[in-house]
Design an enzyme around this catalytic site. Structure first.
Site, PDB file in Angstrom:
ATOM      1  N   CYS A 112      34.496  -0.482-120.308  1.00  0.00           N
ATOM      2  CA  CYS A 112      34.256  -0.311-118.874  1.00  0.00           C
ATOM      3  C   CYS A 112      35.208  -1.149-118.033  1.00  0.00           C
ATOM      4  O   CYS A 112      35.836  -2.091-118.521  1.00  0.00           O
ATOM      5  CB  CYS A 112      32.814  -0.681-118.534  1.00  0.00           C
ATOM      6  SG  CYS A 112      31.608   0.531-119.090  1.00  0.00           S
ATOM      7  N   HIS A 125      31.534  -1.006-113.063  1.00  0.00           N
ATOM      8  CA  HIS A 125      30.236  -1.648-112.799  1.00  0.00           C
ATOM      9  C   HIS A 125      30.429  -3.152-112.674  1.00  0.00           C
ATOM     10  O   HIS A 125      31.446  -3.706-113.099  1.00  0.00           O
ATOM     11  CB  HIS A 125      29.208  -1.313-113.886  1.00  0.00           C
ATOM     12  CG  HIS A 125      29.466  -1.925-115.228  1.00  0.00           C
ATOM     13  ND1 HIS A 125      29.034  -3.187-115.577  1.00  0.00           N
ATOM     14  CD2 HIS A 125      30.110  -1.436-116.327  1.00  0.00           C
ATOM     15  CE1 HIS A 125      29.389  -3.456-116.823  1.00  0.00           C
ATOM     16  NE2 HIS A 125      30.047  -2.402-117.301  1.00  0.00           N
TER      17      HIS A 125
END
Length: 239
Positions: free
Chosen positions: A209, A194
């Site tokens: 992430c 992301h």
């Protein structure tokens, strides 16, 4: 007469201060002269253990001795990438960040030269933790990248292995961290590709992430989908 002497001293102080500013140029994001003076005062004039390497990376004269101009250049680099303390010291974290950048540059357009990311699975997103790089390939053909990424820190690592994208949300909101995760593509529990609005070289790292710039996260969103393979390998420096 006393008033004249005070004004003269003030003018002399202003001239002397201006000379110091010219001798030690500094990048200041807002705040004007007061912030520049504060930054100069916080600059560490001690020669660091990676002085020569850092000077060479920044295009400074390589003499291995900290100067006011060296300190200003190092401090500007640290401020740009969120390296703290932002004091212009050529220490381990600053050199580690620069070393990663050099490794990324060396990858060029052949990031999988060592063949560590599988080439027999068709389209796949590769994540190299060691170089903090990611790219998309189809077989042995590079389709996108390589691009710099920001992966998990020691406490929340990005786990290695072969994964698959299983959930996508272009406007995802993290209820764990209470932050936006645009162009989120989850491939390992709560771990996703992301975008973030910060430097890809900002230490110590993400919550696990694979952080990307908006442009890169958007490209991954357009090129990947549910069921696509993701391969994570290597070890992030400092973890």
């Amino acid at each position: 007469m006393a008033g004249i002497r005070v004004r003269a001293r003030r003018r002399a102080a202003m001239v002397f201060g201006g000379a110091l500013a010219l001798a030690a140029p500094m990048v200041v994001v807002g705040g004007g002269a007061a912030q520049a003076a504060e930054a100069a005062a916080s600059c560490n004039v001690t020669t660091g253990p990676y002085q020569r390497q850092v000077e060479q990376f920044l295009g400074r004269p390589v003499d291995g001795v900290q100067s006011a101009a060296d300190c200003a250049a190092i401090q500007s680099f640290q401020a740009t990438h969120g390296i703290t303390p932002t004091m212009g010291y050529a220490g381990p974290l600053t050199w580690q960040t620069m070393s990663i950048m050099l490794a990324q540059r060396a990858a060029g357009k052949n990031p999988n030269a060592a063949g560590q990311c599988p080439t027999d699975l068709g389209r796949i997103a590769c994540v190299d933790l060691t170089r903090q790089l990611s790219w998309i390939q189809d077989g042995a053909t590079l389709k996108y990248g390589p691009v710099a990424v920001r992966t998990g820190k020691a406490e929340t690592p990005t786990r290695t292995g072969l994964k698959k994208i299983y959930y996508r949300n272009i406007n995802h909101w993290s209820t764990i961290y209470n932050v936006a995760m645009p162009y989120a593509q989850f491939f390992d529990g709560g771990i996703a590709f992301h975008s973030v609005e910060k430097s890809m070289w900002n230490p110590p790292g993400s919550g696990g992430c694979v952080n990307m710039t908006t442009a890169d996260a958007k490209a991954y969103w357009n090129m990947l989908g549910n069921g696509e393979d993701v391969f994570v390998y290597g070890r992030k420096p400092g973890t």
